[in-house]
Design a protein around this motif. Structure first.
Motif, PDB file in Angstrom:
ATOM      1  N   ILE A  91      52.189  45.649  20.155  1.00  0.00           N
ATOM      2  CA  ILE A  91      52.911  45.200  18.969  1.00  0.00           C
ATOM      3  C   ILE A  91      54.218  45.966  18.814  1.00  0.00           C
ATOM      4  O   ILE A  91      55.264  45.385  18.492  1.00  0.00           O
ATOM      5  N   ARG A  92      54.185  47.264  19.051  1.00  0.00           N
ATOM      6  CA  ARG A  92      55.387  48.076  18.881  1.00  0.00           C
ATOM      7  C   ARG A  92      56.485  47.651  19.852  1.00  0.00           C
ATOM      8  O   ARG A  92      57.659  47.562  19.492  1.00  0.00           O
ATOM      9  N   THR A  93      56.092  47.382  21.104  1.00  0.00           N
ATOM     10  CA  THR A  93      57.076  46.961  22.105  1.00  0.00           C
ATOM     11  C   THR A  93      57.692  45.619  21.733  1.00  0.00           C
ATOM     12  O   THR A  93      58.908  45.436  21.801  1.00  0.00           O
ATOM     13  N   TYR A  94      56.845  44.692  21.293  1.00  0.00           N
ATOM     14  CA  TYR A  94      57.341  43.369  20.895  1.00  0.00           C
ATOM     15  C   TYR A  94      58.288  43.493  19.695  1.00  0.00           C
ATOM     16  O   TYR A  94      59.348  42.855  19.654  1.00  0.00           O
ATOM     17  N   ALA A  95      57.898  44.307  18.721  1.00  0.00           N
ATOM     18  CA  ALA A  95      58.715  44.478  17.525  1.00  0.00           C
ATOM     19  C   ALA A  95      60.091  45.033  17.869  1.00  0.00           C
ATOM     20  O   ALA A  95      61.109  44.606  17.317  1.00  0.00           O
ATOM     21  N   ALA A  96      60.109  46.007  18.795  1.00  0.00           N
ATOM     22  CA  ALA A  96      61.389  46.595  19.187  1.00  0.00           C
ATOM     23  C   ALA A  96      62.261  45.575  19.922  1.00  0.00           C
ATOM     24  O   ALA A  96      63.475  45.499  19.703  1.00  0.00           O
ATOM     25  N   GLN A  97      61.639  44.767  20.794  1.00  0.00           N
ATOM     26  CA  GLN A  97      62.395  43.776  21.549  1.00  0.00           C
ATOM     27  C   GLN A  97      62.980  42.697  20.643  1.00  0.00           C
ATOM     28  O   GLN A  97      64.071  42.191  20.888  1.00  0.00           O
ATOM     29  N   GLN A  98      62.238  42.332  19.591  1.00  0.00           N
ATOM     30  CA  GLN A  98      62.664  41.256  18.706  1.00  0.00           C
ATOM     31  C   GLN A  98      63.455  41.759  17.492  1.00  0.00           C
ATOM     32  O   GLN A  98      63.859  40.959  16.643  1.00  0.00           O
ATOM     33  N   GLY A  99      63.631  43.078  17.390  1.00  0.00           N
ATOM     34  CA  GLY A  99      64.373  43.633  16.268  1.00  0.00           C
ATOM     35  C   GLY A  99      63.659  43.469  14.939  1.00  0.00           C
ATOM     36  O   GLY A  99      64.302  43.295  13.903  1.00  0.00           O
ATOM     37  N   LEU A 100      62.318  43.559  14.958  1.00  0.00           N
ATOM     38  CA  LEU A 100      61.525  43.341  13.744  1.00  0.00           C
ATOM     39  C   LEU A 100      61.250  44.616  12.976  1.00  0.00           C
ATOM     40  O   LEU A 100      60.702  44.577  11.872  1.00  0.00           O
ATOM     41  N   VAL A 101      61.574  45.767  13.542  1.00  0.00           N
ATOM     42  CA  VAL A 101      61.380  47.033  12.851  1.00  0.00           C
ATOM     43  C   VAL A 101      62.709  47.771  12.834  1.00  0.00           C
ATOM     44  O   VAL A 101      63.600  47.524  13.661  1.00  0.00           O
ATOM     45  N   GLU A 102      62.830  48.660  11.867  1.00  0.00           N
ATOM     46  CA  GLU A 102      64.061  49.434  11.744  1.00  0.00           C
ATOM     47  C   GLU A 102      64.222  50.335  12.959  1.00  0.00           C
ATOM     48  O   GLU A 102      63.293  51.070  13.317  1.00  0.00           O
ATOM     49  N   PRO A 103      65.367  50.279  13.635  1.00  0.00           N
ATOM     50  CA  PRO A 103      65.552  51.175  14.775  1.00  0.00           C
ATOM     51  C   PRO A 103      65.657  52.618  14.330  1.00  0.00           C
ATOM     52  O   PRO A 103      66.004  52.900  13.183  1.00  0.00           O
ATOM     53  N   THR A 104      65.355  53.501  15.231  1.00  0.00           N
ATOM     54  CA  THR A 104      65.497  54.920  14.933  1.00  0.00           C
ATOM     55  C   THR A 104      66.966  55.246  14.707  1.00  0.00           C
ATOM     56  O   THR A 104      67.815  54.910  15.532  1.00  0.00           O
ATOM     57  N   PRO A 105      67.321  55.819  13.556  1.00  0.00           N
ATOM     58  CA  PRO A 105      68.738  56.069  13.271  1.00  0.00           C
ATOM     59  C   PRO A 105      69.358  57.045  14.261  1.00  0.00           C
ATOM     60  O   PRO A 105      68.721  57.997  14.693  1.00  0.00           O
ATOM     61  N   THR A 106      70.597  56.764  14.636  1.00  0.00           N
ATOM     62  CA  THR A 106      71.345  57.673  15.508  1.00  0.00           C
ATOM     63  C   THR A 106      72.581  58.154  14.758  1.00  0.00           C
ATOM     64  O   THR A 106      73.104  57.464  13.885  1.00  0.00           O
ATOM     65  N   PHE A 107      73.007  59.323  15.102  1.00  0.00           N
ATOM     66  CA  PHE A 107      74.141  59.935  14.405  1.00  0.00           C
ATOM     67  C   PHE A 107      75.224  60.268  15.419  1.00  0.00           C
ATOM     68  O   PHE A 107      74.944  60.865  16.470  1.00  0.00           O
ATOM     69  N   VAL A 108      76.452  59.848  15.110  1.00  0.00           N
ATOM     70  CA  VAL A 108      77.589  60.112  15.993  1.00  0.00           C
ATOM     71  C   VAL A 108      78.491  61.124  15.304  1.00  0.00           C
ATOM     72  O   VAL A 108      78.894  60.937  14.151  1.00  0.00           O
ATOM     73  N   LEU A 109      78.786  62.185  16.018  1.00  0.00           N
ATOM     74  CA  LEU A 109      79.668  63.216  15.486  1.00  0.00           C
ATOM     75  C   LEU A 109      81.110  62.788  15.724  1.00  0.00           C
ATOM     76  O   LEU A 109      81.549  62.616  16.877  1.00  0.00           O
TER      77      LEU A 109
END
Length: 426
Positions: A91-109
């Motif tokens: 389920i987690r892999t499918y959710a990530a592929q389909q954009g169904l869960v919030e992505p892990t936030p990234t920070f750019v300096l």
């Protein structure tokens, strides 16, 4: 004719019940997608007539992902499993592929703009002139006003020097006991990732005394908590309870006719060979236990597909706090006594089947254990002796004709239940 009746009645009834459950899960997921009311969704899910609603939801979601027939419904189910914290790699892999869960936030300096450089103050060149005039010129150059540059710098946050209060976070669903040891009764449970305050410890530091939300205190085995804060400040508890008395030695002492040479045999001798937890029972539920019925040789299939696992100590007493793991699918781990299904017990929902074992003792220590295979819901994979004991068929010939009839699907497919019992050797 009897065999045709078997195929016609039982599976249809079971299929109707399962279709109703699947429809209810679909409704719950779609309503959650519309109103985002997790409390309502959780309550509705727990009200389903199934042993483990969370696992049933997970299985239905994984099956819909594999079928790839209804993306909208699949998205609703995936979002509900994610909100409930149900762990499944599929389920987690499918959710990530389909954009169904919030992505892990990234920070750019981003580069910080350089502070403006002040222009150099022009110092007038002094020509040959009287000394007094040179002094006046020099003084004028020093005291000439310079335009001030205002920089909007962030106000620094005051750093507190106070130590962080020691806390522990549960690494899973774990028992809280009345004292530091598995011989003490379980008085509460901590949910996965639940945080508690650490207020005491044992002299050896292997058990933490914690403060519960209701103000009461309890004890948790140290390896089951992830600690943070200044744990060095936690003192040895002053009110460590005394372990409860062992019953067996008292019973032996009170036997007036017991011979001194027979005293050691009064208690079970410790087992020194084999795994820590060994299989002592593997049983297929009979027709009636599984919710079915019989009319002569004709079987009406039941609707259940459950796996009940019991864990006992060396004396046969229920053991709470033992981690039992399913080895197929999402490899879910359940803790005995934590589901409210009874002491020393966990319940799983069987899909196509399952293998099972014990992975951790009540004190959090990893253990060795027998692995139980073949807990299937496909009658073609169930040995005939189990089917005969369960009253599905009378003998090997009848079982072969019943299971392998090419004119019908496998009877009661997907609707068999099992009981497994493990016993600890110490």
């Amino acid at each position: 004719m009897a065999l045709l009746l078997v195929a016609g009645c039982g599976p249809a009834r079971s299929a109707d019940h399962e279709a109703t459950l699947r429809s209810e899960v679909t409704r719950i997921a779609q309503e959650f997608a519309a109103d985002h009311d997790l409390t309502k969704a959780r309550t509705a899910l727990e009200g389903l007539e199934v042993a483990n609603p969370r696992q049933f939801l997970m299985l239905q979601t994984e099956e819909l992902i594999a079928a790839n027939t209804d993306p909208a419904l699949t998205a609703s189910l995936v979002k509900l499993t994610d909100a409930l914290g149900i762990q499944s790699m599929v389920i987690r892999t499918y959710a990530a592929q389909q954009g169904l869960v919030e992505p892990t936030p990234t920070f750019v300096l981003e580069p910080v703009a350089a502070a403006p450089t002040l222009p150099p103050t022009a110092t007038p060149t002094t020509a040959a002139s009287p000394t007094a005039d040179a002094s006046i010129a020099t003084s004028a150059s020093i005291t000439a006003p310079v335009a001030a540059v205002s920089l909007d710098l962030p106000t620094p946050t005051a750093q507190s020097d106070a130590p962080v209060a020691p806390q522990g976070k549960a690494t899973g669903l774990i028992n809280v006991r009345s004292g530091p040891g598995t011989e003490f009764a379980a008085v509460a449970t901590l949910n996965p990732d639940e945080s508690v305050a650490l207020v005491g410890k044992t002299p050896a530091g292997d058990w933490w005394q914690i403060s519960l939300a209701n103000g009461a205190t309890g004890w948790v085995f140290g390896q089951l908590l992830t600690t943070s804060g200044d744990v060095a400040t936690v003192a040895v508890a002053a009110d460590i309870p005394t372990p409860p008395p062992t019953v067996a030695p008292v019973a032996v002492a009170e036997q007036p006719t017991a011979l001194p040479t027979e005293t050691p045999s009064a208690a079970p001798a410790p087992v020194t060979e084999g795994p820590d937890f060994r299989l002592v029972e593997k049983r297929l539920w009979d027709v009636f236990e599984n919710g079915g019925s019989k009319n002569g040789p004709t079987v009406t299939c039941g609707e259940k597909r459950e796996l009940h696992v019991y864990v006992r100590d060396a004396n046969g007493n229920p053991l709470n706090g033992v981690a039992v793991q399913a080895l197929l699918g999402a490899r879910e781990i359940l803790v005995t006594g934590a589901q409210g299904k009874g002491d020393g017990k966990v319940e799983f929902v069987l899909g196509g089947g399952q293998d099972i074992t014990v992975v951790r003792d009540a004190d959090g220590r990893e253990v060795t254990a027998d692995t139980v295979y073949g807990l299937t819901t496909d009658p073609r994979a169930i040995p005939f002796e189990y089917l005969i004991a369960g009253q599905y068929c009378a003998d090997n010939a009848a079982c072969d004709a019943w299971v392998n009839d090419p004119r019908q699907p496998p009877p009661c497919l997907g609707h068999y239940s099992w009981t497994v019992t493990f016993q600890r050797k110490y």
